[in-house]
Scaffold this active site. Structure first.
Site, PDB file in Angstrom:
ATOM      1  N   LYS A  79      38.935  35.454  29.752  1.00  0.00           N
ATOM      2  CA  LYS A  79      37.497  35.658  29.937  1.00  0.00           C
ATOM      3  C   LYS A  79      36.719  34.923  28.847  1.00  0.00           C
ATOM      4  O   LYS A  79      37.124  34.919  27.677  1.00  0.00           O
ATOM      5  CB  LYS A  79      37.182  37.154  29.919  1.00  0.00           C
ATOM      6  CG  LYS A  79      35.742  37.476  30.294  1.00  0.00           C
ATOM      7  CD  LYS A  79      35.537  38.982  30.413  1.00  0.00           C
ATOM      8  CE  LYS A  79      34.098  39.323  30.790  1.00  0.00           C
ATOM      9  NZ  LYS A  79      33.895  40.780  30.962  1.00  0.00           N
ATOM     10  N   SER A 154      31.253  42.003  34.911  1.00  0.00           N
ATOM     11  CA  SER A 154      31.092  40.729  34.234  1.00  0.00           C
ATOM     12  C   SER A 154      32.364  39.871  34.252  1.00  0.00           C
ATOM     13  O   SER A 154      32.336  38.716  33.829  1.00  0.00           O
ATOM     14  CB  SER A 154      30.669  40.982  32.780  1.00  0.00           C
ATOM     15  OG  SER A 154      31.661  41.686  32.065  1.00  0.00           O
ATOM     16  N   SER A 178      32.866  46.376  34.462  1.00  0.00           N
ATOM     17  CA  SER A 178      33.099  44.927  34.496  1.00  0.00           C
ATOM     18  C   SER A 178      34.516  44.502  34.830  1.00  0.00           C
ATOM     19  O   SER A 178      34.753  43.324  35.108  1.00  0.00           O
ATOM     20  CB  SER A 178      32.682  44.300  33.160  1.00  0.00           C
ATOM     21  OG  SER A 178      31.285  44.352  33.007  1.00  0.00           O
TER      22      SER A 178
END
Length: 472
Positions: A79, A154, A178
């Site tokens: 990420k 996210s 997320s």
């Protein structure tokens, strides 16, 4: 025959058995990335040269006869909020657009040590804020099942990359959903673990309990494999759980016969749920009952969960990003700036009240799980929404005034401290994925994974267990 939709376990076994080299496996995935990433925009900062160097080193280790890590040779996406040494790490913000990390953070150390080949970063909303992945640095990540729709966030880039066959494993983080929301939107699996299960280092606050890091995969078995690498104690993180990560490596489906399942569409009216999602969640009662589980419409009472979450989130946002807002106010999206400002008037007493509320919520959850084995509810209150919207502005005619309002199904669970997993449950009449959120008592990841593994095999909806693949 290994292809990009083979399981991570099958890929790792094939590399170890020399049926395919790490470089060949990487080439398969880079070809897929070249085919679909221009449409989906899930992976950013792709570095083929560096990835091939890692794959070549992995092949040398295979030939050497040395012990191999459990992720040996597997292409992997980190990420874009997680630091990778020498790699561009932007947090999806123009403030960090040219930032190159000087170190690997702990989760990256662990996947590298397990043999993973880092290929790219996965796209994220600005500073991981919000459950729709768009930012001014790399643009919008779209849903592989409908490219006019959101991939969630996210960790939306990670979930979309998994669903589209670009990587077999990826990591993410979760404050208000997320890891769970993008898994639901993209028909994959995402786990928010108990705080301390996956330690974070370095960190500004060892005792911060709202945000956690965790795994995403195409099925529960592969997710457990990645969790076994990410979890476990570290001497730099005294708040880490002492359980060794290896205990999660193998997960077998639990018997659902006699399982006590509390199922609720809306936690007793705590939030609105779009009808297409509610219908799918209600239908899962039949899936569990067909396997012998006892189903009851029940939920924990969580009256202060929203207040606690919003207070702690705002306080954290102001502390970590307040200086950025002050120095570069025009470089943050308005919704993020508003969330930071919401933390400014908070007092120490306000924060103390929020932590007291969290303590009471944890006790309510503990008591609830003395009567039930698992709580089942929606992950997201809506199916994937149009990608040109920042967030859904209404559900069933009820206004959703901020980018947090529509995420209550996820963030109300956050502040209980319980582990929660999103598992594919089905598709709306429009063909959009919907996940089921399964929640267990704090520290119960092994049992929760076993239940989720049994459920996903019955559901059969997930891309990793034979469900529909995106038409890309």
């Amino acid at each position: 025959m290994i292809d990009v939709y083979s399981s991570a376990r099958a890929m790792a076994q094939a590399v170890a058995a020399r049926e395919i080299s790490a470089r060949e496996l990487l080439a398969l995935h880079l070809a897929r990335i070249g085919q679909v990433n221009g449409t989906v925009n899930a992976l950013v900062s792709i570095d083929e040269e560096r990835a091939y160097a890692q794959a070549a080193a992995a092949d040398e280790r295979t030939l050497s006869g040395e012990p191999l890590g459990v992720l040996h040779g597997l292409p992997y996406a980190v990420k874009d909020t997680h630091h990778v040494a020498g790699w561009r790490t932007t947090f999806g913000s123009p403030v960090m657009a040219d930032h190159v990390s000087a170190y690997d953070e702990l989760v990256v150390e662990r996947v590298r040590a397990a043999g993973a080949v880092v290929v790219a970063k996965s796209n994220t909303p600005e500073f991981a804020s919000g459950s729709h992945t768009f930012n001014p640095v790399f643009g919008t990540t779209v849903n592989p099942y409908d490219t006019g729709r959101s991939a969630g966030g996210s960790s939306g880039g990670a979930a979309a990359a998994l669903a589209a066959g670009m990587v077999p494993l990826a990591d993410g983080s979760d404050m208000g959903g997320s890891l769970r929301n993008p898994a639901s939107f993209c028909n994959v699996v995402g786990l928010r673990p108990t705080w301390g299960r996956v330690p974070t280092w370095p960190t500004w606050n060892l005792w911060e309990t709202v945000s956690v890091q965790g795994p995403l995969a195409r099925d529960v078995s592969d997710l457990a494999l990645l969790l076994s690498v990410l979890a476990g104690p570290d001497p730099r993180v005294p708040t880490a759980d002492s359980t060794a990560g290896e205990v999660f490596r193998e997960v077998r489906p639990a018997s659902l016969d006699g399982l006590r399942v509390a199922l609720s569409v809306d936690l007793g009216g705590a939030f609105e749920v779009e009808a297409s999602v509610a219908d799918i969640v209600r239908a899962q009662a039949g899936v569990f009952a067909g396997a012998g589980a006892h189903i009851e419409e029940a939920w924990p009472e969580l009256p202060d969960a929203e207040a606690a979450f919003r207070t702690l989130r705002a306080w954290l946002m102001d502390y970590t990003l307040g200086g950025v807002l002050d120095s570069r106010p025009d470089d943050l999206k308005p919704s993020l700036a508003d969330n930071i400002r919401a933390g400014r008037p908070l007092s120490g007493h306000d924060v103390a009240v929020a932590y007291a509320q969290r303590t009471a919520l944890a006790e309510k959850a503990r008591e609830f799980f003395t009567r039930y084995d698992v709580l089942a509810l929606p992950v997201s209150q809506v199916p994937p929404f149009p990608a040109d919207q920042e967030y859904p502005h209404a559900i069933n005619g009820r206004p959703q005034e901020t980018y947090l309002d529509w995420m209550r199904a996820a963030f109300l669970i956050t502040v209980t401290g319980c582990p929660a997993i999103s598992v594919p449950a089905g598709f709306t009449p429009d063909g959009l994925p919907v996940g089921l959120q399964l929640v267990g008592p704090a520290g119960s990841e092994r049992r929760l994974l076993a239940i989720a593994r049994a459920y996903e095999q019955l559901s059969g909806a997930g891309v990793g267990v034979g469900g529909p693949r995106p038409a890309l």
